[in-house]
Enzyme design. Structure first.
Site, PDB file in Angstrom:
ATOM      1  N   HIS A 156      29.777 -14.747   0.046  1.00 24.27           N
ATOM      2  CA  HIS A 156      29.097 -14.635   1.355  1.00 24.27           C
ATOM      3  C   HIS A 156      27.611 -14.300   1.182  1.00 24.27           C
ATOM      4  O   HIS A 156      27.001 -13.694   2.067  1.00 24.27           O
ATOM      5  CB  HIS A 156      29.742 -13.566   2.246  1.00 24.27           C
ATOM      6  N   SER A 277       0.158 -24.758  -1.298  1.00 24.58           N
ATOM      7  CA  SER A 277      -0.027 -24.987   0.127  1.00 24.58           C
ATOM      8  C   SER A 277      -1.497 -25.321   0.375  1.00 24.58           C
ATOM      9  O   SER A 277      -2.381 -24.818  -0.309  1.00 24.58           O
ATOM     10  CB  SER A 277       0.357 -23.715   0.889  1.00 24.58           C
ATOM     11  N   LYS A 283       0.526 -19.448  -2.217  1.00 25.57           N
ATOM     12  CA  LYS A 283       1.851 -20.075  -2.252  1.00 25.57           C
ATOM     13  C   LYS A 283       2.127 -20.912  -3.495  1.00 25.57           C
ATOM     14  O   LYS A 283       1.264 -21.601  -4.011  1.00 25.57           O
ATOM     15  CB  LYS A 283       1.993 -21.006  -1.036  1.00 25.57           C
ATOM     16  N   GLU A 290      13.731 -28.428  -2.990  1.00 22.22           N
ATOM     17  CA  GLU A 290      13.962 -28.727  -1.569  1.00 22.22           C
ATOM     18  C   GLU A 290      14.150 -30.228  -1.339  1.00 22.22           C
ATOM     19  O   GLU A 290      14.997 -30.660  -0.559  1.00 22.22           O
ATOM     20  CB  GLU A 290      12.795 -28.201  -0.724  1.00 22.22           C
TER      21      GLU A 290
END
Ligand code: ARG
Length: 471
Positions: A156, A277, A283, A290
């Site tokens: 979980h 970024s 970043k 992704e």
């Protein structure tokens, strides 16, 4: 517009119809397979006395020339041809004249395209398998290096019990290993040659289909000519296996994205596999992970598309089946690209061992072992569970872990505790005591790694991929 079937028609095809119907823009991808199949076909025709040796030689030379010219960029596969089959045949006739007109003897585009697609897919099954093998080698290497890298195991997404990095990565090793088994299985089932099925009902020429099949490396010819031209099961099975590979990659990527987050910092993706970024200078984003996770959708899409296309098609060939190609090609290229990128990303990724270990020490991952400790001292498990639950509450309040409690504190919750508790619930003990097959303890892990090594070198690996020692 170059068509093979003008004879019966009195008017030109409407331009829009022509474009809608044409497939050369995508089936040119298997021009090599088309030529390879045609060569095998004429070699067989000559053996059977249907073509003379001179005709066969001329055709083979012409076809080889076309392949070379396409490869060297001298000859372009342009949209003026309806499909790759028309392109090759028209070029052959242009090159060698009369003999070229005999290429299509005893053949239809229906069995031809069935063959081309099968040859193409068959090679791609092996290519995907090779990439999976490389990934498995990289994963095994990481496993060997991290047998004693402790980390929390989750259920979980909550810390559950401690495991090791080798063990966690080992779970993915099993997934990709099963993916390879699926490919092997599909390969075996698809490796039958449809050529010679004709349009749907075979031909009256005395073809030797066994010979053609052997020339093209197939196990044997397919056994029903109607099924031969209308079967795309192997495409569906391959796309299903590719979808499963993507599902596995996507799950792994999801974990890497979480592990790479500022909150976890279990891993750091190498600069060469991360992006920045345009506005936020600090970043470093896990875009590759992704994107792989994101591309899973289009591979599933290809599977659902072909399943839907095939579901209403009566026997035998119908033009719907031309839709088997574009999305399949896209899915294959996508998965191959993802596998290669993913392998590079994990190979270059840095694992922050201390952070992982520290995280495993926090979050009460040894609570089960603490309960087992009490059981070992004669407390019933359900009571032990309750006592440790209280202990956890106490620790949450004091912002400490079970290991940080003094023996007096422990005894105040249950008099059964004694000094040996600390050793019994240490992170190391919690992992190393787990020694059943498939568990994270070093000794168990080393045995599994040895089996996986043998599997990768292929020594004991029998058809179902189950090692003797585990079966
Ligand atoms: N381009 C077609 C396909 O991909 C080739 C087969 C054409 N056969 C036919 N009867 N029109 O399926």
């Amino acid at each position: 517009m170059a068509q093979l079937w003008g004879g019966r028609f009195t008017r030109e095809t409407d331009k829009l119809v022509y474009n809608f119907n044409a497939s050369v823009s995508f089936d040119k991808k298997f021009y090599r397979q088309d030529i390879e199949g045609s060569i095998a076909h004429v070699v067989m025709l000559e053996k059977q006395g249907i073509l003379t040796k001179e005709e066969k030689d001329e055709i083979v030379k012409g076809l080889t020339g076309i392949r070379q010219d396409v490869e060297n960029g001298v000859l372009q596969i342009t949209e003026e041809y309806e499909d790759i089959h028309s392109f090759v045949e028209a070029n052959l006739i242009e090159r060698i004249g009369e003999a070229g007109k005999k290429l299509h003897t005893g053949r239809s585009r229906n069995d031809q395209v069935a063959l081309d697609m099968r040859l193409y897919t068959r090679a791609e099954v092996l290519a995907a398998d090779e990439l999976l093998k490389e990934l498995l080698e990289t994963l095994l290497h990481i496993m060997e290096e991290n047998i004693e890298t402790y980390m929390p195991g989750f259920t979980h997404l909550q810390k559950a019990q401690p495991v090791t990095l080798a063990h966690h990565i080992g779970a993915y090793f099993e997934m990709f290993k099963r993916d390879r088994l699926r490919l092997r299985d599909i390969y075996g089932r698809m490796n039958y040659c449809p050529l010679g099925a004709g349009a749907l009902a075979g031909t009256t020429y005395p073809l030797d289909r066994y010979y053609t099949a052997s020339l093209l490396g197939f196990e044997a010819p397919t056994l029903n000519s109607m099924d031969s031209v209308s079967d795309r099961d192997y495409v569906i099975e391959f796309l299903s296996a590719l979808s499963t590979i993507m599902m596995h990659l996507s799950r792994f990527c999801e974990e890497i994205i979480i592990w790479n987050s500022n909150e976890y910092r279990f891993v750091e993706i190498d600069d060469s596999y991360a992006t920045g970024s345009s506005i936020m200078p600090q970043k470093k984003n896990p875009d590759i992970a992704e994107l792989i996770r994101g591309k899973t959708g289009r591979v599933y899409g290809a599977l659902i598309s072909i399943l839907t296309t095939m579901k209403g098609i009566p026997l035998a060939y119908n033009k719907d089946m031309q839709e088997d190609k574009e999305l399949t090609f896209d899915a294959i290229d996508t998965v191959k690209g993802c596998l290669a990128l993913f392998e590079g990303m994990v190979r270059t990724m840095k694992f922050n061992r201390q952070i992982m270990e520290k995280s495993a020490m926090m979050g009460f991952t040894n609570a089960t072992d603490a309960a087992d400790y009490l059981v070992g001292k004669g407390v019933a498990f359900r009571d032990a569970h309750g006592i440790i639950g209280k202990l956890v509450l106490y620790c949450i309040d004091k912002k400490c872990s079970i290991d940080d409690m003094t023996i007096e504190e422990l005894k105040s919750i249950s008099p059964v505790f004694s000094e040996d508790i600390y050793e019994k619930i240490s992170l190391k003990t919690c992992v190393e005591k787990r020694l059943t097959v498939g568990a994270p303890g070093s000794e168990a892990m080393r045995r599994v790694i040895q089996l996986e090594k043998e599997y990768l070198t292929g020594d004991w690996y029998h058809e179902m991929g189950i090692p003797e020692s585990l079966s």
